[in-house]
Design a protein around this motif. Structure first.
Motif, PDB file in Angstrom:
ATOM      1  N   LEU A 142      39.261 -69.722  -0.214  1.00 52.11           N
ATOM      2  CA  LEU A 142      40.570 -69.077  -0.167  1.00 52.11           C
ATOM      3  C   LEU A 142      41.253 -69.264   1.178  1.00 52.11           C
ATOM      4  N   LEU A 143      40.496 -69.680   2.176  1.00 45.91           N
ATOM      5  CA  LEU A 143      41.012 -69.813   3.538  1.00 45.91           C
ATOM      6  C   LEU A 143      41.555 -71.227   3.696  1.00 45.91           C
ATOM      7  N   GLY A 144      42.821 -71.400   3.285  1.00 46.35           N
ATOM      8  CA  GLY A 144      43.363 -72.738   3.096  1.00 46.35           C
ATOM      9  C   GLY A 144      44.212 -73.303   4.216  1.00 46.35           C
ATOM     10  N   VAL A 145      44.102 -72.788   5.440  1.00 48.65           N
ATOM     11  CA  VAL A 145      44.909 -73.334   6.530  1.00 48.65           C
ATOM     12  C   VAL A 145      44.200 -74.514   7.177  1.00 48.65           C
ATOM     13  N   LYS A 146      44.864 -75.658   7.147  1.00 47.42           N
ATOM     14  CA  LYS A 146      44.357 -76.850   7.814  1.00 47.42           C
ATOM     15  C   LYS A 146      45.083 -77.049   9.137  1.00 47.42           C
TER      16      LYS A 146
ATOM     17  N   GLY B 165      40.551 -70.880   8.387  1.00 40.02           N
ATOM     18  CA  GLY B 165      41.875 -70.413   8.766  1.00 40.02           C
ATOM     19  C   GLY B 165      42.622 -69.840   7.572  1.00 40.02           C
ATOM     20  N   HIS B 166      43.381 -68.774   7.818  1.00 43.93           N
ATOM     21  CA  HIS B 166      44.103 -68.088   6.750  1.00 43.93           C
ATOM     22  C   HIS B 166      45.534 -67.827   7.197  1.00 43.93           C
ATOM     23  N   ALA B 167      46.496 -67.919   6.276  1.00 43.88           N
ATOM     24  CA  ALA B 167      47.901 -67.665   6.578  1.00 43.88           C
ATOM     25  C   ALA B 167      48.383 -66.436   5.827  1.00 43.88           C
ATOM     26  N   VAL B 168      49.188 -65.615   6.490  1.00 43.56           N
ATOM     27  CA  VAL B 168      49.721 -64.389   5.907  1.00 43.56           C
ATOM     28  C   VAL B 168      51.142 -64.169   6.425  1.00 43.56           C
ATOM     29  N   LYS B 169      51.761 -63.084   6.000  1.00 43.00           N
ATOM     30  CA  LYS B 169      53.123 -62.753   6.400  1.00 43.00           C
ATOM     31  C   LYS B 169      53.123 -61.585   7.374  1.00 43.00           C
ATOM     32  N   LEU B 170      53.717 -61.766   8.543  1.00 45.48           N
ATOM     33  CA  LEU B 170      53.797 -60.719   9.548  1.00 45.48           C
ATOM     34  C   LEU B 170      55.106 -59.960   9.347  1.00 45.48           C
TER      35      LEU B 170
ATOM     36  N   LEU C 227      53.201 -75.610  -3.788  1.00 43.36           N
ATOM     37  CA  LEU C 227      51.775 -75.875  -3.961  1.00 43.36           C
ATOM     38  C   LEU C 227      51.542 -77.155  -4.755  1.00 43.36           C
ATOM     39  N   ALA C 228      52.298 -77.312  -5.845  1.00 43.44           N
ATOM     40  CA  ALA C 228      52.096 -78.450  -6.738  1.00 43.44           C
ATOM     41  C   ALA C 228      52.820 -79.708  -6.289  1.00 43.44           C
ATOM     42  N   CYS C 229      53.989 -79.551  -5.661  1.00 49.54           N
ATOM     43  CA  CYS C 229      54.861 -80.701  -5.429  1.00 49.54           C
ATOM     44  C   CYS C 229      54.918 -81.205  -3.994  1.00 49.54           C
ATOM     45  N   CYS C 230      54.383 -80.472  -3.043  1.00 50.23           N
ATOM     46  CA  CYS C 230      54.467 -80.926  -1.655  1.00 50.23           C
ATOM     47  C   CYS C 230      53.549 -82.115  -1.391  1.00 50.23           C
ATOM     48  N   GLY C 231      52.426 -82.157  -2.097  1.00 49.42           N
ATOM     49  CA  GLY C 231      51.524 -83.307  -1.999  1.00 49.42           C
ATOM     50  C   GLY C 231      50.942 -83.502  -0.615  1.00 49.42           C
ATOM     51  N   LEU C 232      50.784 -84.765  -0.217  1.00 44.45           N
ATOM     52  CA  LEU C 232      50.126 -85.096   1.036  1.00 44.45           C
ATOM     53  C   LEU C 232      50.907 -84.620   2.253  1.00 44.45           C
ATOM     54  N   LEU C 233      52.202 -84.387   2.112  1.00 42.92           N
ATOM     55  CA  LEU C 233      52.983 -83.860   3.230  1.00 42.92           C
ATOM     56  C   LEU C 233      52.380 -82.551   3.714  1.00 42.92           C
ATOM     57  N   CYS C 234      51.943 -81.705   2.785  1.00 45.38           N
ATOM     58  CA  CYS C 234      51.417 -80.386   3.136  1.00 45.38           C
ATOM     59  C   CYS C 234      49.909 -80.350   3.272  1.00 45.38           C
ATOM     60  N   GLY C 235      49.210 -81.264   2.600  1.00 47.08           N
ATOM     61  CA  GLY C 235      47.754 -81.234   2.659  1.00 47.08           C
ATOM     62  C   GLY C 235      47.125 -81.537   1.321  1.00 47.08           C
ATOM     63  N   ALA C 236      46.397 -80.560   0.789  1.00 44.20           N
ATOM     64  CA  ALA C 236      45.636 -80.802  -0.427  1.00 44.20           C
ATOM     65  C   ALA C 236      45.748 -79.669  -1.433  1.00 44.20           C
ATOM     66  N   GLY C 237      46.904 -79.042  -1.527  1.00 44.27           N
ATOM     67  CA  GLY C 237      47.122 -78.028  -2.558  1.00 44.27           C
ATOM     68  C   GLY C 237      46.163 -76.868  -2.462  1.00 44.27           C
ATOM     69  N   CYS C 238      45.416 -76.642  -3.542  1.00 41.96           N
ATOM     70  CA  CYS C 238      44.461 -75.535  -3.586  1.00 41.96           C
ATOM     71  C   CYS C 238      43.293 -75.720  -2.616  1.00 41.96           C
ATOM     72  N   ALA C 239      43.129 -76.926  -2.101  1.00 40.06           N
ATOM     73  CA  ALA C 239      42.078 -77.181  -1.115  1.00 40.06           C
ATOM     74  C   ALA C 239      42.588 -76.993   0.309  1.00 40.06           C
ATOM     75  N   GLY C 240      43.837 -76.498   0.439  1.00 38.95           N
ATOM     76  CA  GLY C 240      44.356 -76.161   1.752  1.00 38.95           C
ATOM     77  C   GLY C 240      45.535 -77.005   2.194  1.00 38.95           C
ATOM     78  N   GLY C 241      46.316 -76.455   3.105  1.00 43.44           N
ATOM     79  CA  GLY C 241      47.492 -77.144   3.630  1.00 43.44           C
ATOM     80  C   GLY C 241      47.859 -76.600   4.992  1.00 43.44           C
ATOM     81  N   THR C 242      48.952 -77.110   5.576  1.00 43.56           N
ATOM     82  CA  THR C 242      49.390 -76.676   6.897  1.00 43.56           C
ATOM     83  C   THR C 242      50.688 -75.885   6.791  1.00 43.56           C
ATOM     84  N   PRO C 243      50.743 -74.692   7.366  1.00 45.03           N
ATOM     85  CA  PRO C 243      51.939 -73.858   7.279  1.00 45.03           C
ATOM     86  C   PRO C 243      53.209 -74.542   7.771  1.00 45.03           C
ATOM     87  N   PHE C 244      53.153 -75.256   8.895  1.00 43.86           N
ATOM     88  CA  PHE C 244      54.358 -75.881   9.411  1.00 43.86           C
ATOM     89  C   PHE C 244      54.885 -76.944   8.444  1.00 43.86           C
ATOM     90  N   SER C 245      53.973 -77.680   7.809  1.00 39.45           N
ATOM     91  CA  SER C 245      54.382 -78.678   6.815  1.00 39.45           C
ATOM     92  C   SER C 245      55.056 -78.019   5.626  1.00 39.45           C
TER      93      SER C 245
END
Length: 356
Positions: free
Chosen positions: A75-79, A282-287, A157-175
């Motif tokens: 569940l900790l999907g921040v790359k 790494g985990h991402a949340v809303k402040l 999650l579904a459409c960002c693809g490699l730009l964001c990372g790997a979907g359910c396997a994690g991604g980068t918040p800035f992307s």
């Protein structure tokens, strides 16, 4: 007043180097025995609750009662954000002269915005990086344009693809924010989250394959492209707590990322700080705000996406001002754009608060 963008040299010293330290809490290679053990341990909860210096209460949260360490880690999907993206990322600061309240809660400051107070559930997908971005942008559309709109995590999650990372396997918040600026995101009504049942059904494995990018609204009366909502640019916020508070106070909730340890799964209430256990990811949340506890401890207030049966009805507080678990190093955001919005927005200029 307009925040300034730091020079490239300062960007490296103030933002780039600290962000690298976001991963300094080494996520150890755990043994199979450890990965297959339960994430929730009475011994950990007891160690926290018997420690008068801990400052927070631990419990056996129902949300993860059947999870192993390995399942929780997914569940900790921040790359880590690629260096090429960091080097060109605008870093926003705010005037030190801005007077800020001692405590602040976006839920009450903008009580007309229903999305700010929602606690969602990422189910069994490492999609936290997408949730933090989409939830923050939804809130900002209401804050700046008076639009109560729930945007789609599933789209990014579904459409960002490699730009964001790997979907359910994690991604980068800035992307994720780059995607929101360049490609936009449809409404939740158009493209609802794929995992509506979380992990409650029999035989559920707490990991799912990333959903397919369909680019078609589930409601035949809606069109994908016209349902898109955009961010103005993606930017990071200087890691000084004063700048983070000013950003939230002026523009609304932001996405943050931090290192999660085993003890965090046990959080119930109080001001969290790491006490025991391995770093798991790494985990991402809303402040959404900040304050000071009755014991005098400064904290950040955050909304998690692990449903309301985790933590303090889905929320948690974490120590503020000491970069606890790296939470002040990786703050990302963007302002809502008027692009593709049918109704005219006349009450503000989206570029008024941030200069690029």
């Amino acid at each position: 007043m307009t925040p300034t963008i730091l020079s490239l040299a300062t960007l490296f010293l103030v933002f780039f180097a600290p962000y690298l330290r976001f991963g300094e809490a080494k996520t150890y290679e755990l043994s199979e025995v450890k990965l297959n053990s339960h994430i929730l341990q009475e011994s950990i909860a007891r160690q926290i609750n018997e420690n008068p210096e801990a400052g927070w209460e631990a419990t056996i949260n129902p949300r993860f009662s059947n999870f192993t360490v390995g399942q929780f880690k997914r569940l900790l999907g921040v790359k880590q954000t690629p260096r090429s993206e960091l080097s060109s990322a605008p870093v926003v600061t705010h005037p030190k002269s801005l007077k800020l309240p001692k405590d602040f809660d976006a839920r009450t400051a903008w009580s007309q915005c229903s999305t700010i107070g929602r606690i969602l559930d990422q189910g069994h997908c490492g999609s936290c990086w997408a949730f933090g971005a989409v939830e923050s942008l939804s809130d900002r559309f209401c804050i700046h344009f008076d639009m109560n709109v729930s945007l789609s995590v599933n789209d990014i999650l579904a459409c960002c693809g490699l730009l964001c990372g790997a979907g359910c396997a994690g991604g980068t918040p800035f992307s994720a924010w780059i995607y929101l600026a360049h490609h936009g995101v449809v409404t939740e009504e158009c493209d609802p989250y794929f995992d509506q049942i979380g992990c409650s059904h029999p035989g559920c494995e707490p990991t799912y394959r990333t959903p397919k990018c369909v680019k078609k609204c589930v409601n035949g009366n809606q069109l994908w492209e016209t349902s898109k909502h955009y961010s103005v640019k993606a930017y990071t916020v200087n890691s000084d707590p004063q700048d983070i508070m000013a950003e939230v106070y002026k523009n609304g909730p932001v996405e943050v990322a931090f290192t999660v340890y085993e003890d965090f799964a046990h959080y119930k209430s109080g001001v969290y700080k790491h006490i025991t256990g391995f770093a798991l990811g790494g985990h991402a949340v809303k402040l959404v705000g900040w304050g000071t506890s009755h014991e005098g401890e400064d904290y950040w207030l955050l909304a998690n996406q692990w449903n309301t049966n985790w933590g303090d009805d889905g929320y948690f507080k974490i120590k503020r001002g000491t970069n606890e678990c790296g939470i002040e190093n990786a703050v990302t955001a963007g302002l809502p754009s008027t692009k593709n919005i049918v109704r005219e927005v006349t009450d503000m200029d989206v570029d008024a608060d941030v200069s690029f």
